[in-house]
Write an enzyme that holds these catalytic residues in place. Structure first.
Site, PDB file in Angstrom:
ATOM      1  N   GLU A  13     -10.160 -19.891  -2.858  1.00  0.00           N
ATOM      2  CA  GLU A  13      -9.959 -20.008  -1.419  1.00  0.00           C
ATOM      3  C   GLU A  13     -11.308 -19.905  -0.714  1.00  0.00           C
ATOM      4  OE1 GLU A  13      -6.976 -17.238  -0.148  1.00  0.00           O
ATOM      5  OE2 GLU A  13      -5.425 -18.103  -1.428  1.00  0.00           O
TER       6      GLU A  13
ATOM      7  N   HIS B 233      -3.733 -12.904  12.447  1.00  0.00           N
ATOM      8  CA  HIS B 233      -3.320 -12.724  11.058  1.00  0.00           C
ATOM      9  C   HIS B 233      -3.556 -11.321  10.499  1.00  0.00           C
ATOM     10  CE1 HIS B 233      -2.302 -13.863   7.018  1.00  0.00           C
ATOM     11  NE2 HIS B 233      -3.528 -13.669   6.547  1.00  0.00           N
TER      12      HIS B 233
ATOM     13  N   ARG C 140     -13.042 -17.885   7.201  1.00  0.00           N
ATOM     14  CA  ARG C 140     -11.935 -18.093   8.130  1.00  0.00           C
ATOM     15  C   ARG C 140     -12.345 -18.086   9.591  1.00  0.00           C
ATOM     16  NH1 ARG C 140      -7.094 -14.423   5.379  1.00  0.00           N
ATOM     17  NH2 ARG C 140      -6.602 -15.895   3.682  1.00  0.00           N
TER      18      ARG C 140
ATOM     19  N   HIS D 236      -6.076 -16.531  11.311  1.00  0.00           N
ATOM     20  CA  HIS D 236      -5.984 -17.492  10.216  1.00  0.00           C
ATOM     21  C   HIS D 236      -6.051 -18.905  10.796  1.00  0.00           C
ATOM     22  CE1 HIS D 236      -4.666 -19.567   6.615  1.00  0.00           C
ATOM     23  NE2 HIS D 236      -4.799 -18.432   5.954  1.00  0.00           N
TER      24      HIS D 236
ATOM     25  N   ARG E 175     -12.649 -10.622   6.732  1.00  0.00           N
ATOM     26  CA  ARG E 175     -12.055 -10.369   5.419  1.00  0.00           C
ATOM     27  C   ARG E 175     -12.130 -11.587   4.513  1.00  0.00           C
ATOM     28  NH1 ARG E 175      -7.001 -11.129   3.116  1.00  0.00           N
ATOM     29  NH2 ARG E 175      -5.984 -11.710   5.071  1.00  0.00           N
TER      30      ARG E 175
ATOM     31  N   GLY F  37      -1.245 -16.661  -0.563  1.00  0.00           N
ATOM     32  CA  GLY F  37      -2.376 -17.162  -1.335  1.00  0.00           C
ATOM     33  C   GLY F  37      -2.514 -16.528  -2.699  1.00  0.00           C
ATOM     34  N   GLY F  38      -2.349 -15.214  -2.773  1.00  0.00           N
ATOM     35  CA  GLY F  38      -2.463 -14.526  -4.043  1.00  0.00           C
ATOM     36  C   GLY F  38      -3.254 -13.241  -3.906  1.00  0.00           C
TER      37      GLY F  38
ATOM     38  N   ALA G 291       0.827  -1.209   0.000  1.00  0.00           N
ATOM     39  CA  ALA G 291       0.000   0.000   0.000  1.00  0.00           C
ATOM     40  C   ALA G 291       0.861   1.259   0.000  1.00  0.00           C
ATOM     41  CB  ALA G 291      -0.941  -0.006   1.202  1.00  0.00           C
TER      42      ALA G 291
ATOM     43  N   ASP H  46       2.406   0.473  15.418  1.00  0.00           N
ATOM     44  CA  ASP H  46       2.950   1.833  15.487  1.00  0.00           C
ATOM     45  C   ASP H  46       1.980   2.873  14.924  1.00  0.00           C
ATOM     46  OD1 ASP H  46       5.189   0.442  16.352  1.00  0.00           O
ATOM     47  OD2 ASP H  46       6.190   0.554  14.414  1.00  0.00           O
TER      48      ASP H  46
ATOM     49  N   LEU I 162      -4.211  -7.755  -0.519  1.00  0.00           N
ATOM     50  CA  LEU I 162      -3.281  -7.168  -1.486  1.00  0.00           C
ATOM     51  C   LEU I 162      -4.018  -6.264  -2.462  1.00  0.00           C
ATOM     52  CD1 LEU I 162      -0.903 -10.158  -2.364  1.00  0.00           C
ATOM     53  CD2 LEU I 162      -0.617  -8.382  -0.631  1.00  0.00           C
TER      54      LEU I 162
ATOM     55  N   ALA J 165       2.596 -12.570   1.938  1.00  0.00           N
ATOM     56  CA  ALA J 165       1.283 -12.989   1.443  1.00  0.00           C
ATOM     57  C   ALA J 165       1.442 -14.119   0.434  1.00  0.00           C
ATOM     58  CB  ALA J 165       0.561 -11.800   0.813  1.00  0.00           C
TER      59      ALA J 165
END
Length: 547
Positions: free
Chosen positions: A116, A345, A284, A238, A380, A50-51, A18, A217, A386, A48
């Site tokens: 997934e 996660h 999940r 996860h 999520r 999984g994709g 990001a 932070d 991503l 990351a």
């Protein structure tokens, strides 16, 4: 202590996907400085596996399908307009990555699309099998290396945001106070706009897939600067992380189950079909709670992920990094079951922003995991993280064009650095801070983890307050400062978890196992003032770092 001053147009704190994408966009409009603590690449993005989920065909049906899957997974708490933006702009960002050189896996001229949990169809792009995040990060760095106006400063730990006050106006963010880790000296970076891209808070938990830099932070800095946090009680655990004594909680991608991997309990029996019709591909949060229940019933601290029935060559080719990591720890996953258990996660809430990354604090933006755009809701959807980083990173980069072209002038005497920072420059008793970190991790995992209750959350309040009482006048060191940030982030999650008296998605209260079906889920909001109703953090340095 001598303090060096630097000026830039746009200051980006954090170097994951990001932050890097925002920097590329902002570089069209001025100078960009990226600050990373530690070395380059220390972010969750590179891990990351999984994709990246995307409607690669870019058709209305594909976009609508991805949108609906995201909304369903989010349990009614997603912001539909934010989801629509992410999903509809996703294909453009994917094409951008292709143009910059990301080689997503193909068979012939067709992308290999994986599936997934909670996805209704195959739509997840991958690169080098299970190294998607790392490939994207490397490509973004390569693009930055040939882009004018961007500098990256590694080993720069951001302590606090600098706030300026104009007569009659609200405080605005004008830069950051930074520790140069190489020599222990302080730096002030002044900017027209500051973008927090600091990632998550996974290190507050005993078991986490997050890298060591994920100490909250950005959350701590934003709270102290007056920013509003949103939905921070929703933290995703996860279901499948490596559970071997002495080994890290290494993520075992959901894509393994997407390719046919099975979950089995200590008795060697599959169990997910007893909990959800989608079995191993359930959302999940439900898989994590099912595994936790099996652990409690059997008394064994893990379940097993089994791929022995799948083609060994396929497993080695599809999951090269996971296969190599398991082998390093003495497990050959093509012949042996892998012991797994849930692990902290992903933070689904964060600093509240609009669709261009603006916070309620003028001059302050947030993007990536540290931000709450509303795309993830209460749970999520796998491989959307991503995509969110790329889409909203690009949007932040675009909106910075509208920031005033001139940097305000700052007089040398305009800001007084707090005495505590100039008086202490080293950690005298580092073991004390490690002990406090372990106490935070233990109470958060035990009391504010996968299953919560009023009693457990209040116990966490008590434990964290005891930790805060020890953290007085922290020395000028990354270890001490990260410990304080972990405490702030924990307190924020605890406060929001206590206030939400219902179970929704990843937030499960065993004293409120259901929610009112007729009620529409509401977003939570948290400020430093709200936090002070449960925590007394006067012993921690809370800056009034104003220009």
């Amino acid at each position: 202590m001598q303090i060096a001053d630097f000026k830039t147009d746009f200051l980006i704190i954090g170097g994951g996907i990001a932050g890097l994408r925002a920097a590329i966009g902002a570089s069209r409009f001025g100078r960009v400085t990226i600050l990373n603590k530690g070395v380059r690449g220390e972010s969750s993005s590179k891990f990351a596996q999984g994709g990246i989920a995307a409607a690669v065909n870019d058709t209305p049906n594909e976009i609508n399908s991805h949108c609906q899957d995201t909304l369903i997974a989010g349990k009614g708490l997603c912001k539909p307009n934010a989801v629509q933006v992410m999903v509809s702009e996703g294909p453009r960002r994917i094409q951008e990555l292709l143009d910059w050189g990301v080689a997503f896996d193909k068979v012939g001229d067709q992308f290999v699309l994986a599936r997934e949990g909670a996805h209704s169809k195959n739509r997840i792009l991958r690169a080098r099998g299970d190294a998607t995040g790392n490939e994207i990060v490397k490509t973004l760095h390569r693009t930055i290396s040939i882009t004018d106006n961007i500098e990256i400063r590694n080993g720069h730990f951001t302590i606090e945001l600098l706030m300026s006050q104009t007569e009659g106006g609200p405080p605005s963010c004008s830069g950051a106070l930074v520790l140069d880790e190489s020599n222990g000296e302080l730096r002030r970076f002044f900017a027209k706009a500051v973008v927090l891209a600091t990632g998550g808070i996974g290190q507050v938990f005993q078991r986490t897939t997050n890298p060591t830099v994920a100490t909250g932070d950005g959350i701590a800095m934003a709270l102290k600067a007056g920013a509003i946090l949103e939905d921070i009680e929703f933290f995703q655990f996860h279901p499948t992380a490596l559970a071997l004594p002495g080994a890290p909680s290494f993520l075992l991608s959901e894509a393994i189950r997407g390719e046919g991997g099975q979950l089995k309990n200590a008795e060697g029996k599959r169990f997910m079909d007893r909990y959800h019709p989608d079995a191993e591909l359930a959302p999940r949060d439900q898989v994590s709670r099912a595994i936790l229940n099996e652990i409690r019933e059997t008394g064994v601290a893990h379940v097993f992920l089994d791929v022995r029935h799948l083609d060994p060559h396929f497993i080695r080719e599809r999951f090269p990094m996971i296969y190599a990591t398991c082998l390093h720890h003495g497990l050959d996953m093509v012949d042996q079951q892998i012991p797994v258990a849930p692990s902290a996660h992903y933070m689904m809430g964060g600093i509240k922003t609009d669709l261009s990354g603006r916070t309620n604090v003028p001059g302050l933006y947030a993007v990536g995991e540290v931000a709450s755009t509303g795309v993830h809701g209460a749970n999520r959807l796998a491989s959307n993280s991503l995509l969110e980083g790329l889409v909203f990173g690009a949007r932040v980069g675009d909106v910075l064009e509208s920031v005033s072209p001139k940097i305000s002038a700052f007089s040398d005497a305009a800001m007084q650095i707090p005495v505590s920072w100039s008086a202490q420059t080293a950690v005298k008793w580092p073991e004390a801070y490690h002990r406090i970190q372990n106490e935070i991790k233990t109470t958060m995992w035990k009391n504010v983890g996968i299953i919560r209750s009023d009693h457990s959350v209040r116990r966490a309040i008590s434990d964290c307050q005891l930790c805060a009482d020890v953290l007085k006048n922290p020395p000028l060191s990354r270890l001490a400062l990260e410990t304080g940030n972990m405490l702030w982030a924990s307190a924020a999650l605890i406060t929001s978890a206590l206030a939400r008296r219902e179970s929704l998605g990843a937030h499960f209260r065993e004293d409120f196992p259901e929610r009112e079906r007729s009620a529409v889920p509401e977003h939570s909001a948290l400020t430093q003032k709200t936090l002070s109703e449960h925590f007394l953090f006067e012993s921690l340095w809370t800056s009034d770092t104003r220009l």
